[in-house]
Design a protein around this motif. Structure first.
Motif, mmCIF file in Angstrom:
data_model
loop_
_atom_site.group_PDB
_atom_site.id
_atom_site.type_symbol
_atom_site.label_atom_id
_atom_site.label_comp_id
_atom_site.label_asym_id
_atom_site.label_seq_id
_atom_site.Cartn_x
_atom_site.Cartn_y
_atom_site.Cartn_z
ATOM 1 N N GLU A 1 3.807 2.650 0.555
ATOM 2 C CA GLU A 1 3.235 1.347 0.227
ATOM 3 C C GLU A 1 4.088 0.217 0.800
ATOM 4 O O GLU A 1 3.561 -0.785 1.296
ATOM 5 N N GLU B 1 3.556 0.090 4.652
ATOM 6 C CA GLU B 1 2.212 -0.416 4.953
ATOM 7 C C GLU B 1 2.095 -1.892 4.611
ATOM 8 O O GLU B 1 1.425 -2.656 5.323
ATOM 9 N N SER B 2 2.774 -2.327 3.562
ATOM 10 C CA SER B 2 2.763 -3.753 3.229
ATOM 11 C C SER B 2 3.447 -4.586 4.314
ATOM 12 O O SER B 2 3.150 -5.771 4.478
ATOM 13 N N ARG C 1 5.540 7.693 -2.324
ATOM 14 C CA ARG C 1 4.408 6.765 -2.444
ATOM 15 C C ARG C 1 4.894 5.324 -2.368
ATOM 16 O O ARG C 1 4.283 4.478 -1.703
ATOM 17 N N GLU C 2 6.002 5.038 -3.038
ATOM 18 C CA GLU C 2 6.553 3.687 -2.996
ATOM 19 C C GLU C 2 6.939 3.306 -1.571
ATOM 20 O O GLU C 2 6.664 2.183 -1.119
#
Length: 276
Positions: free
Chosen positions: A235, A238-239, A231-232
């Motif tokens: 993210e 995507e960031s 998940r990290e």
């Protein structure tokens, strides 16, 4: 929003499925995209594969693989360039804009990593314009350092970017693969660097499980079964601006021994629920 709208299943994750079986399963489960490999595509037929995925409405997120560009022998280098041009043509026929490049290991008798990387750059200078003319981008994939001697002298995302940045971003970029870079404390900054330059051309997920199997190649774990904070990483990428498909690419003898439909359903389920 469909939780699988950005999910792509790499063909090797379920290599026990034939291409028609894979296409049918993707349609049934609502999986919108696949990543393909040259060998099974050639076995089924390039044009037949292109028609199959097109008729199924599947996007092809990548073709694997090009590369292996570190040879010293001129004849061997010429053969590698010819093979990569063929791979570029295959990618264009399949309708994908991304050819994954596994750069190659050290030639027999050599210990010179720097020179090997320079030979990769020399080859890319020839291949990148050829690919661009056909609407295909070259995506350099850094592999974990345990593969540096025999498979890929590009071990970090920074090293991949150092090569890619010699060429226009729409011609050469990088693959961000969690399995290969999760251990590197410089990789988060490199992801941001790649994203700012528009050089993330593929994003792949696989978990790290131990102990590694004999030969180490087939140790890529199912999402959520290992040490990586998926998940990290999602993210983080995507960031950095990535809005494309996310491929799940797993080389795993245990998964290959199971029913392929079951493995695909499991991977899709974990991706959709972010149960990792």
């Amino acid at each position: 929003m469909n939780p699988l709208s950005r999910f792509s299943i790499n063909q090797m994750t379920v290599k026990q499925l034939s291409l028609p079986e894979l296409a049918e399963a993707c349609v049934r489960l609502g999986v919108p995209a696949v990543g393909l490999w040259r060998e099974p595509v050639a076995e089924y037929g390039l044009d037949a594969t292109a028609k199959l995925v097109r008729d199924a409405g599947l996007a092809v997120t990548s073709l694997c693989r090009g590369g292996f560009l570190t040879a010293l022998d001129p004849a061997e280098r010429a053969r590698a360039l010819d093979d990569n041009r063929a791979a570029i043509d295959e990618a264009a026929t399949l309708g994908t804009d991304t050819l994954v490049m596994v750069s190659g290991g050290l030639p027999a008798g050599s210990r010179d990593l720097v020179a090997a990387r320079e030979r990769i750059a020399d080859a890319l200078a020839s291949l990148a314009p050829y690919a661009a003319e056909r609407g295909v981008r070259l995506a350099i994939e850094p592999l974990h350092p345990m593969f540096a001697s025999d498979r890929c002298v590009v071990s970090t995302l920074d090293q991949a970017l150092d090569l890619a940045e010699r060429f226009p971003a729409d011609q050469v970029g990088v693959v961000v693969d969690t399995y290969h870079i999760w251990w590197d404390d410089r990789a988060p900054a490199a992801v941001a660097r790649a994203g700012a330059a528009g050089r993330i051309h593929s994003f792949q997920l696989a978990d790290w499980t131990t102990p590694l199997p004999a030969g180490v190649l087939n140790g890529r774990g199912q999402l959520g079964d290992g040490a990586i904070d998926m998940r990290e990483w999602r993210e983080r990428v995507e960031s950095a601006g990535w809005t494309g498909f996310i491929e799940v690419e797993l080389f795993n003898d245990g998964l290959w021994a199971r029913d392929g439909m079951e493995v695909l359903e499991e991977a899709a389920g974990r991706f959709a629920s972010e149960a990792f």
